[in-house]
Design a protein around this motif. Sequence first.
Motif, PDB file in Angstrom:
ATOM      1  N   HIS A 165       0.850  -1.187   0.000  1.00 38.86           N
ATOM      2  CA  HIS A 165       0.000   0.000   0.000  1.00 38.86           C
ATOM      3  C   HIS A 165       0.888   1.241   0.000  1.00 38.86           C
ATOM      4  N   PRO A 166       0.675   2.169  -0.924  1.00 38.01           N
ATOM      5  CA  PRO A 166       1.577   3.324  -1.003  1.00 38.01           C
ATOM      6  C   PRO A 166       1.453   4.277   0.172  1.00 38.01           C
ATOM      7  N   GLY A 167       0.299   4.324   0.820  1.00 40.67           N
ATOM      8  CA  GLY A 167       0.093   5.233   1.943  1.00 40.67           C
ATOM      9  C   GLY A 167      -0.254   4.474   3.206  1.00 40.67           C
ATOM     10  N   ARG A 168      -0.813   5.197   4.160  1.00 45.62           N
ATOM     11  CA  ARG A 168      -1.231   4.572   5.411  1.00 45.62           C
ATOM     12  C   ARG A 168      -2.613   3.951   5.232  1.00 45.62           C
ATOM     13  N   ARG A 169      -2.727   2.696   5.644  1.00 43.22           N
ATOM     14  CA  ARG A 169      -3.970   1.969   5.418  1.00 43.22           C
ATOM     15  C   ARG A 169      -5.101   2.511   6.285  1.00 43.22           C
ATOM     16  N   LEU A 175     -11.055   7.748   5.204  1.00 43.53           N
ATOM     17  CA  LEU A 175     -11.653   8.464   4.069  1.00 43.53           C
ATOM     18  C   LEU A 175     -12.858   7.719   3.508  1.00 43.53           C
ATOM     19  N   ALA A 176     -12.721   6.400   3.378  1.00 47.44           N
ATOM     20  CA  ALA A 176     -13.848   5.619   2.850  1.00 47.44           C
ATOM     21  C   ALA A 176     -15.052   5.671   3.785  1.00 47.44           C
ATOM     22  N   ASP A 177     -14.819   5.609   5.100  1.00 47.55           N
ATOM     23  CA  ASP A 177     -15.931   5.648   6.046  1.00 47.55           C
ATOM     24  C   ASP A 177     -16.593   7.023   6.092  1.00 47.55           C
ATOM     25  N   VAL A 178     -15.803   8.088   5.925  1.00 45.56           N
ATOM     26  CA  VAL A 178     -16.395   9.430   5.879  1.00 45.56           C
ATOM     27  C   VAL A 178     -17.340   9.558   4.686  1.00 45.56           C
ATOM     28  N   VAL A 202     -16.614   4.284  -1.856  1.00 41.74           N
ATOM     29  CA  VAL A 202     -15.618   3.361  -1.282  1.00 41.74           C
ATOM     30  C   VAL A 202     -14.693   2.830  -2.367  1.00 41.74           C
ATOM     31  N   ILE A 203     -15.254   2.444  -3.517  1.00 38.06           N
ATOM     32  CA  ILE A 203     -14.428   1.954  -4.618  1.00 38.06           C
ATOM     33  C   ILE A 203     -13.459   3.041  -5.088  1.00 38.06           C
TER      34      ILE A 203
END
Length: 238
Positions: A165-169, A175-178, A202-203
């Motif tokens: 994963h390039p960033g923090r999981r 972000l997806a939950d927001v 989410v996608i």
Amino acid sequence: MSRTPGNARTPRTTPRPAADRPDTPTAEAPTATAPAAPALPLLRRFLRQEKSDAWAVRLLPRIVFGVAALYTVITLASQNGSSFFAVVAALLLGLALWLLRRRTQLLLAMGVSILAIAFTGYFSAVGDAARTSEDAGATVTGTAAFGYWALAGMALLGAWMVKEHPGRRGITVVLADVILVIASVVGMFLPEAGVPLGFLGVIGVLAMRGSSAKAVAGRARQALGRLRTRKASAPSDS
């Protein structure tokens, strides 16, 4: 021809060092350390509570607070069935937090997912109650709540499915939950658009935060760079 005793050769002797001579004072040998006193028995150490004994001093408060906490938990759990399940859930949650104390990203993702499930369930229930003209105080479960919960689980699982994963999981799950909570608010007014909007959000977050989106963006930049170089190399019309 025989040698006389006066002409006999005497063996040459080398002088001894000062440390080996018996008449010179030698350095005192280091005295052997006295054997350490045997450790006090555990019960005696616990009863004496010496301030220099860290083990005994720390053990007494732990026992007292541990017994008090255990008695409190048993008292709360023995009241009724709901209290028992609440205590068990709290203990399991505390155990999970203790096991995940060093994995901050996973702990953040799980905490935000629980909050997202709670918010989306509440919003969907309120919207369902308002649409059916039922009492707002009654317990109503919206049919879209299960879709939101599934999307929250998909965001949590999708962030950890990527090998690199390039960033923090955890930030990805946040972000997806927001976006999922925002989609549930929209679903209060437009119930047909809530779950599909949350699914697309989410996608999109998983794609933008994943390595596949980075690869697609890199290829797009390469293609744009090639187009710019071709345009710059092409002869201008005179």
